[in-house]
Design an enzyme around this catalytic site. Structure first.
Site, mmCIF file in Angstrom:
data_model
loop_
_atom_site.group_PDB
_atom_site.id
_atom_site.type_symbol
_atom_site.label_atom_id
_atom_site.label_comp_id
_atom_site.label_asym_id
_atom_site.label_seq_id
_atom_site.Cartn_x
_atom_site.Cartn_y
_atom_site.Cartn_z
ATOM 1 C CG ASP A 47 -1.914 0.913 1.310
ATOM 2 O OD1 ASP A 47 -2.150 1.620 0.294
ATOM 3 O OD2 ASP A 47 -2.659 1.230 2.522
ATOM 4 N NE ARG B 117 -12.823 -1.366 -2.069
ATOM 5 C CZ ARG B 117 -12.732 -0.204 -1.599
ATOM 6 N NH1 ARG B 117 -11.524 0.569 -2.217
ATOM 7 N NH2 ARG B 117 -13.483 0.501 -0.614
HETATM 8 N N1 CP Z 1 -8.567 1.643 -2.249
HETATM 9 C C1 CP Z 1 -9.284 2.778 -1.964
HETATM 10 O O1 CP Z 1 -9.865 3.144 -0.853
HETATM 11 O O2 CP Z 1 -9.235 3.581 -3.086
HETATM 12 P P1 CP Z 1 -10.039 5.187 -3.080
HETATM 13 O O3 CP Z 1 -9.287 6.128 -2.003
HETATM 14 O O4 CP Z 1 -9.758 5.441 -4.592
HETATM 15 O O5 CP Z 1 -11.398 5.125 -2.509
#
Ligand code: CP
Length: 332
Positions: free
Chosen positions: A230, A317
């Protein structure tokens, strides 16, 4: 199992069976959408989407997911509502709870998400706080199932980099619930908090999961089926912290040498996105000018390789957030 009316503020709010049921529903909804036969389960519903921070994936997943299922959504972006500045979370929750059927909240304090859920009278979904990112874990589980080819209690995953961040806390908790072999490779200053680790260890004792933390990335990735990383710097993080953070996390960059160190030619890369894998962003260019780095947490070579399943993960998602809304608004 009945999830109708439940909020989802942190990963442990659902037990393993409930979490897997939501992910199974997500796979069903994904099939329906791809086959052009999606049934609208949320006709007449309306959801409020509160974002105190920016978003691409989470916002779009809630908006598209609601629309696909026949629901309407209202977006309240950073600075666009009274919440925080002129109105308390409790008052905002009681107002929205009289107008809508569910509330998504992306913000800073986990306590604000908890207050919204306690006062709204409708389900509240955590779209990311400084402490947890539980809707990300739902997509991670679906993606792991898609690419592992075997049950998750027989799968090993190594998270590399900022082990103190919300994404790692959620992944650790979820992996512990599902009996996974989970390793975290991070420097001593960027590990999960003692509270997060203790709660995950308790879940692991019940599920048979194996949890390990190491400051040696090569040892930690040995044999891993998945590497997960991340960003090292969150939006709004003070610039004076950048150099120290980058120095500490650079040994944990996912690059070709680290992929090779797994000894597993099938290892896949997960990344919740957005990613600093090149200098094509404003922050990427700033870091390149300052430090001469082409990439941060993952090199472009690995990010763009066939091992990367980050865009499958991003698509998931949508399906998992849609399933979460369906499960908690009308039931499984
Ligand atoms: N992974 C994630 O939460 O992406 P965003 O910040 O674009 O929502």
């Amino acid at each position: 199992m009945d999830l109708q009316g439940r909020s989802y503020l942190k990963d442990a709010d659902f037990d393993a069976a409930e979490l897997l049921a939501v992910v199974e529903l997500a796979a069903t909804l994904r099939r329906e959408k791809r086959d052009g036969r999606e049934r609208r389960r949320l006709d007449g519903k309306h959801v409020a989407l509160i974002f105190q921070k920016t978003s691409t994936r989470t916002r779009m997943a809630f908006e598209v997911g609601a629309h696909d299922q026949g629901a309407h959504s209202s977006y309240l972006g950073p600075g666009e509502s009274q919440l925080g500045a002129k109105e308390s979370p409790s008052d905002t929750a009681r107002v929205l709870g009289r107008m809508v059927d569910g509330i998504e909240f992306r913000g800073f304090a986990q306590a604000d998400a908890e207050t919204l859920a306690a006062s709204a009278g409708v389900p509240v979904w955590n779209g990311l706080t400084d402490t947890w990112h539980p809707t990300q874990s739902l997509a991670d589980v679906l993606t792991l199932q898609d690419h592992a080819g075997r049950p998750l209690d027989d799968v090993s995953l190594c998270f590399l980099g900022d082990g103190a961040a919300n994404v790692c806390a959620s992944l650790l908790t979820t992996g512990a619930m599902l009996g996974m072999d989970l390793r975290i490779a991070s420097p001593a200053g960027r590990r999960p908090s003692p509270a997060v680790w203790a709660a995950a260890a308790e879940l692991a004792a019940a599920s048979g999961a194996s949890l390990r933390v190491s400051d040696d990335p090569k040892e930690a990735v040995e044999g891993a089926d998945f590497l997960y990383t991340d960003v090292w710097l969150s939006l709004g993080e003070p610039e004076e912290l950048w150099d120290e953070r980058i120095d500490a996390l650079l040994p944990y960059q996912v690059n070709a040498a680290l992929m090779a160190a797994t000894g597993n030619p099938s290892t896949k890369l997960l990344h919740c996105l957005p990613a600093f894998h090149n200098a094509s962003t404003a922050i990427g260019r700033q870091i390149h000018a300052r430090r001469g780095l082409e990439a941060m947490e993952v090199t472009d070579e690995v990010f763009e390789s066939p091992a990367s399943v980050a865009f499958d993960q991003a698509e998931n998602r949508l399906h998992t957030i849609k399933a979460l809304m369906v499960a908690t608004l009308v039931g499984l």
